[in-house]
Scaffold this motif. Structure first.
Motif, PDB file in Angstrom:
ATOM      1  N   ALA A  13      30.421  24.483   3.632  1.00 42.05           N
ATOM      2  CA  ALA A  13      30.209  25.912   3.436  1.00 42.05           C
ATOM      3  C   ALA A  13      30.764  26.143   1.991  1.00 42.05           C
ATOM      4  CB  ALA A  13      31.152  26.575   4.467  1.00 42.05           C
ATOM      5  N   LEU A  14      31.693  25.643   1.569  1.00 40.52           N
ATOM      6  CA  LEU A  14      32.302  25.998   0.052  1.00 40.52           C
ATOM      7  C   LEU A  14      31.271  25.392  -0.912  1.00 40.52           C
ATOM      8  CD1 LEU A  14      34.657  26.520  -1.975  1.00 40.52           C
ATOM      9  CD2 LEU A  14      35.521  24.172  -1.740  1.00 40.52           C
ATOM     10  N   LEU A  15      30.746  24.341  -0.725  1.00 45.10           N
ATOM     11  CA  LEU A  15      29.575  23.939  -1.612  1.00 45.10           C
ATOM     12  C   LEU A  15      28.369  24.907  -1.636  1.00 45.10           C
ATOM     13  CD1 LEU A  15      29.964  20.096  -1.204  1.00 45.10           C
ATOM     14  CD2 LEU A  15      30.383  21.704  -2.914  1.00 45.10           C
ATOM     15  N   ALA A  16      27.912  25.488  -0.357  1.00 43.96           N
ATOM     16  CA  ALA A  16      26.724  26.067  -0.228  1.00 43.96           C
ATOM     17  C   ALA A  16      27.103  27.560  -0.930  1.00 43.96           C
ATOM     18  CB  ALA A  16      26.370  26.313   1.070  1.00 43.96           C
ATOM     19  N   VAL A  17      28.230  28.200  -0.679  1.00 45.05           N
ATOM     20  CA  VAL A  17      28.473  29.275  -1.253  1.00 45.05           C
ATOM     21  C   VAL A  17      28.765  29.367  -2.713  1.00 45.05           C
ATOM     22  CG1 VAL A  17      30.472  31.285  -1.312  1.00 45.05           C
ATOM     23  CG2 VAL A  17      29.539  30.067   0.915  1.00 45.05           C
ATOM     24  N   ALA A  18      29.290  28.142  -3.172  1.00 47.55           N
ATOM     25  CA  ALA A  18      29.728  28.136  -4.648  1.00 47.55           C
ATOM     26  C   ALA A  18      28.378  27.761  -5.469  1.00 47.55           C
ATOM     27  CB  ALA A  18      30.510  26.839  -4.971  1.00 47.55           C
ATOM     28  N   PHE A  27      29.907  26.413  10.629  1.00 53.86           N
ATOM     29  CA  PHE A  27      29.480  26.387   9.172  1.00 53.86           C
ATOM     30  C   PHE A  27      29.010  27.962   8.773  1.00 53.86           C
ATOM     31  CE2 PHE A  27      25.612  26.606   6.428  1.00 53.86           C
ATOM     32  CZ  PHE A  27      26.289  26.367   5.083  1.00 53.86           C
ATOM     33  N   SER A  28      28.182  28.546   9.682  1.00 50.18           N
ATOM     34  CA  SER A  28      27.849  29.985   9.401  1.00 50.18           C
ATOM     35  C   SER A  28      29.117  30.756   9.155  1.00 50.18           C
ATOM     36  CB  SER A  28      26.925  30.353  10.490  1.00 50.18           C
ATOM     37  OG  SER A  28      25.701  29.821  10.874  1.00 50.18           O
ATOM     38  N   LYS A  87      32.937  18.793   8.093  1.00 49.48           N
ATOM     39  CA  LYS A  87      31.787  18.881   7.553  1.00 49.48           C
ATOM     40  C   LYS A  87      31.484  20.472   7.016  1.00 49.48           C
ATOM     41  CE  LYS A  87      29.378  16.853  10.620  1.00 49.48           C
ATOM     42  NZ  LYS A  87      28.233  16.173  10.940  1.00 49.48           N
ATOM     43  N   ALA A  88      31.961  21.416   8.364  1.00 49.05           N
ATOM     44  CA  ALA A  88      31.594  22.743   8.325  1.00 49.05           C
ATOM     45  C   ALA A  88      32.464  23.457   6.935  1.00 49.05           C
ATOM     46  CB  ALA A  88      31.956  23.544   9.338  1.00 49.05           C
ATOM     47  N   ILE A  89      33.617  22.740   6.860  1.00 53.82           N
ATOM     48  CA  ILE A  89      34.722  23.307   5.830  1.00 53.82           C
ATOM     49  C   ILE A  89      34.113  23.139   4.322  1.00 53.82           C
ATOM     50  CG2 ILE A  89      36.789  22.890   4.652  1.00 53.82           C
ATOM     51  CD1 ILE A  89      38.081  22.724   7.575  1.00 53.82           C
ATOM     52  N   PHE A  99      36.032  32.075  -3.970  1.00 58.88           N
ATOM     53  CA  PHE A  99      35.904  30.577  -2.988  1.00 58.88           C
ATOM     54  C   PHE A  99      37.227  30.419  -2.132  1.00 58.88           C
ATOM     55  CE2 PHE A  99      33.738  28.930  -7.127  1.00 58.88           C
ATOM     56  CZ  PHE A  99      32.653  29.542  -6.763  1.00 58.88           C
ATOM     57  N   VAL A 100      37.661  31.641  -1.279  1.00 59.42           N
ATOM     58  CA  VAL A 100      38.263  31.351  -0.074  1.00 59.42           C
ATOM     59  C   VAL A 100      37.754  31.807   0.991  1.00 59.42           C
ATOM     60  CG1 VAL A 100      40.505  31.640  -1.618  1.00 59.42           C
ATOM     61  CG2 VAL A 100      39.185  33.587  -0.630  1.00 59.42           C
ATOM     62  N   GLY A 101      38.043  31.197   2.203  1.00 55.15           N
ATOM     63  CA  GLY A 101      37.490  31.343   3.425  1.00 55.15           C
ATOM     64  C   GLY A 101      36.937  30.418   3.953  1.00 55.15           C
ATOM     65  N   PHE A 102      36.605  29.182   3.302  1.00 53.28           N
ATOM     66  CA  PHE A 102      35.871  28.034   3.565  1.00 53.28           C
ATOM     67  C   PHE A 102      36.790  27.732   4.900  1.00 53.28           C
ATOM     68  CE2 PHE A 102      38.065  27.239  -0.045  1.00 53.28           C
ATOM     69  CZ  PHE A 102      38.979  26.084   0.392  1.00 53.28           C
ATOM     70  N   GLU A 103      38.121  27.668   4.953  1.00 46.70           N
ATOM     71  CA  GLU A 103      39.162  27.234   6.014  1.00 46.70           C
ATOM     72  C   GLU A 103      39.007  27.627   7.432  1.00 46.70           C
ATOM     73  OE1 GLU A 103      40.508  31.148   5.544  1.00 46.70           O
ATOM     74  OE2 GLU A 103      39.837  29.377   3.937  1.00 46.70           O
ATOM     75  N   SER A 104      38.149  29.037   7.231  1.00 42.86           N
ATOM     76  CA  SER A 104      38.029  29.548   8.497  1.00 42.86           C
ATOM     77  C   SER A 104      37.276  28.891   9.740  1.00 42.86           C
ATOM     78  CB  SER A 104      36.974  31.033   8.455  1.00 42.86           C
ATOM     79  OG  SER A 104      35.899  30.474   7.825  1.00 42.86           O
ATOM     80  N   ALA A 105      36.550  27.676   9.277  1.00 41.21           N
ATOM     81  CA  ALA A 105      35.834  26.828  10.284  1.00 41.21           C
ATOM     82  C   ALA A 105      36.868  26.193  11.015  1.00 41.21           C
ATOM     83  CB  ALA A 105      35.070  25.858   9.660  1.00 41.21           C
ATOM     84  N   GLY A 106      38.326  25.818  10.500  1.00 37.57           N
ATOM     85  CA  GLY A 106      39.278  25.284  11.020  1.00 37.57           C
ATOM     86  C   GLY A 106      40.012  26.109  12.085  1.00 37.57           C
ATOM     87  N   SER A 107      39.805  27.527  11.761  1.00 35.97           N
ATOM     88  CA  SER A 107      40.682  28.617  12.754  1.00 35.97           C
ATOM     89  C   SER A 107      39.931  28.408  14.067  1.00 35.97           C
ATOM     90  CB  SER A 107      40.480  29.987  12.121  1.00 35.97           C
ATOM     91  OG  SER A 107      41.360  29.846  10.929  1.00 35.97           O
TER      92      SER A 107
END
Length: 514
Positions: free
Chosen positions: A257-262, A34-35, A252-254, A230-238
């Motif tokens: 993370a998007l919702l928290a940043v938004a 998530f971080s 959950k992290a993906i 709002f890009v970069g949330f997919e990095s948890a998948g990397s």
């Protein structure tokens, strides 16, 4: 899904399916994943990079581009969550597109993703260097000073990513705490004590529509700009292979993370808009930096240096997360022999078995780009960053939609259930529409024709180059990792046959050690 028959050992000595698969070590928890995704998006970078563009393009009402883009990106995040649950392997968009539609789709997603993120690395390092020099009191730094500082940030950040996961986790979490405290604290303070504009200004375009439609003109441009936020949330998948229980933790992290940043970006945006002194004059002159102007007007010049240091922290944390994501994409592609020099790029090194060669390659390319920073070529390339993200997002989402329509989709631990098909359809439509919107040539992108057409030009050139590279490596690409692991499991089930996976990870071209 595979476009080719089962692979055999290649000429470079790489192992065939069932001969041992190298895997990245587990080292990240849900909190770490998530971080990393949170830092990749980075609220400070997300807001500061586009606030002035959005405000001057569509007026204070550009704020409504945030929830619109969030809704579209959330659809994509939900689809990504499903795919990450099925294929929790290093490389995010590459692995998802590769497994759902085949080699060419996965390769195209990886190519766009790798270029978009590597160019972003150079812009993040270059941006951080400017703020750092200003914070250190260097007035009007030369291009050489800025580039030299950016290269130093690039080198130190890359070294941190090579040392180990513990260093990355500590730096990312520390920077996130600073970001949240700075962004949330400053925004709350502005709203409580320095609000000078009525809430109604959030619905005012301040005449930015000219003679045309505001929704059809300025707002669409603002939506294109906010796409960067709002890009970069997919990095948890990397980093999925490195996450504990990735089938559940990565989705959950993906999404979170998007919702928290938004939430943080939109709160900060409202706070700044409602606190801009003499908003009418700012909109009329359309010069300078409204964010810095607002903060220094209310808090005094003393806030300048801490503010600059906060920007440095935000840009550096985003740099670390972006490099971690793109290096895993390159490594995952190299493990499949999908890149030139795959044998070297697929090597893991150090006690934590990290893809140091892939990290070094991203640093090398980003360093070359920093050296041309400020040139017209650099401006054209930077414009491709958002485009690269959108293309790499659209490919796996459209692939997932095709799989659902054909009835070949199989859910993983995280599933949208009966909502899966409509959500995937809407996500695909959004991804395609936003890609077209971002690429659309507009006068706001610059007077020169090549700046207006930069998205189309860079996409065309990189597509042509990518096609040549793909044709060169296609014949030696291996099966998708999931199929190779399934084949390994079948072999292990044969009495008297040792499991190649249980034998431990190996380096490409080298046998696994017992």
């Amino acid at each position: 899904m595979s476009n080719r028959p089962p692979a055999v050992a290649g000429a470079d000595g790489a192992p065939a399916p069932g001969a041992g698969e190298q895997r990245l070590n587990r080292g990240f928890s849900f909190r770490s994943a998530f971080s990393l995704a949170f830092a990749d998006v980075s609220p400070i970078v997300a807001l500061y990079a586009i606030f002035t563009l959005g405000l001057f393009t569509a007026g204070p009402a550009f704020f409504w581009a945030f929830p619109i883009v969030l809704a579209g990106q959330l659809l994509i995040a939900l689809v990504f969550g499903e795919m990450a649950s099925r294929w929790p392997f290093a490389g995010s968009v590459y692995q998802w597109a590769r497994h759902v539609r085949g080699a060419s789709w996965g390769w195209a997603a990886a190519w766009a993703y790798a270029w978009g993120l590597t160019i972003a690395l150079s812009t993040l390092a270059y941006g951080a260097s400017g703020f750092l020099l200003e914070a250190l009191g260097v007035e009007a730094p030369s291009r050489t000073q800025t580039a030299g500082t950016a290269l130093a940030i690039l080198a130190i950040g890359s070294l941190a990513n090579m040392i180990g996961r513990k260093v990355l986790k500590v730096m990312v979490i520390a920077s996130i705490l600073c970001e949240i405290a700075g962004s949330l604290g400053l925004s709350a303070y502005l709203l409580l004590f320095h609000r000078v504009n009525p809430v109604s200004v959030l619905f005012d375009g301040f005449g930015t529509q000219g003679a045309g439609s505001w929704l059809g003109g300025p707002m669409l441009i603002a939506i294109a700009f906010v796409g960067w936020s709002f890009v970069g949330f997919e990095s948890a998948g990397s980093i999925a292979e490195e996450v504990e229980n990735p089938e559940r933790n990565v989705p959950k992290a993906i999404i979170l993370a998007l919702l928290a940043v938004a939430a943080l970006v939109m709160f900060s945006s409202v706070a700044i808009i409602l606190s801009i002194p003499d908003l009418g004059r700012v909109m009329a002159e359309q010069t300078g930096d409204p964010v810095t102007y607002t903060l220094t007007s209310h808090l005094g010049e003393a806030v300048g240096r801490p503010l600059l240091l906060m920007f440095v922290i935000g840009f550096v944390s985003s740099f670390l997360a972006v490099q971690a994501a793109v290096s895993r994409c390159l490594w995952g592609s190299a493990r499949d022999h999908a890149l030139p020099g795959s044998r070297r790029l697929a090597r893991l090194a150090g006690p934590e078995r990290l893809p140091v060669n892939a990290i070094a390659l991203t640093a090398l390319v980003a360093g070359v780009l920093i050296l041309v920073a400020g040139s017209e070529l650099y401006g054209v390339l930077v414009n491709f960053t958002t485009m690269g993200f959108q293309i790499s997002f659209a490919i796996p989402v459209v692939g997932a939609l095709i799989a659902r329509l054909r009835g070949t989709w199989r859910p993983g631990a995280f599933s949208l259930g009966r909502w899966g098909t409509p959500v995937t359809l809407l996500a695909a439509l959004w991804a395609i529409a936003q890609t077209v919107n971002i690429a659309w040539p507009r006068a706001s992108m610059g007077q020169e024709w090549y700046l207006r057409w930069s998205m189309v030009l860079t996409t065309g050139v990189l597509t042509a180059v990518g096609a040549v590279v793909f044709l060169a490596v296609r014949s030696r690409m291996r099966e998708p990792l999931a199929e190779r692991l399934a084949a390994a499991s079948d072999i292990a089930a044969v009495p008297g046959q040792a499991s190649p996976v249980a034998a431990g990870p190996s380096v490409a071209g080298e046998p696994a050690q017992p």
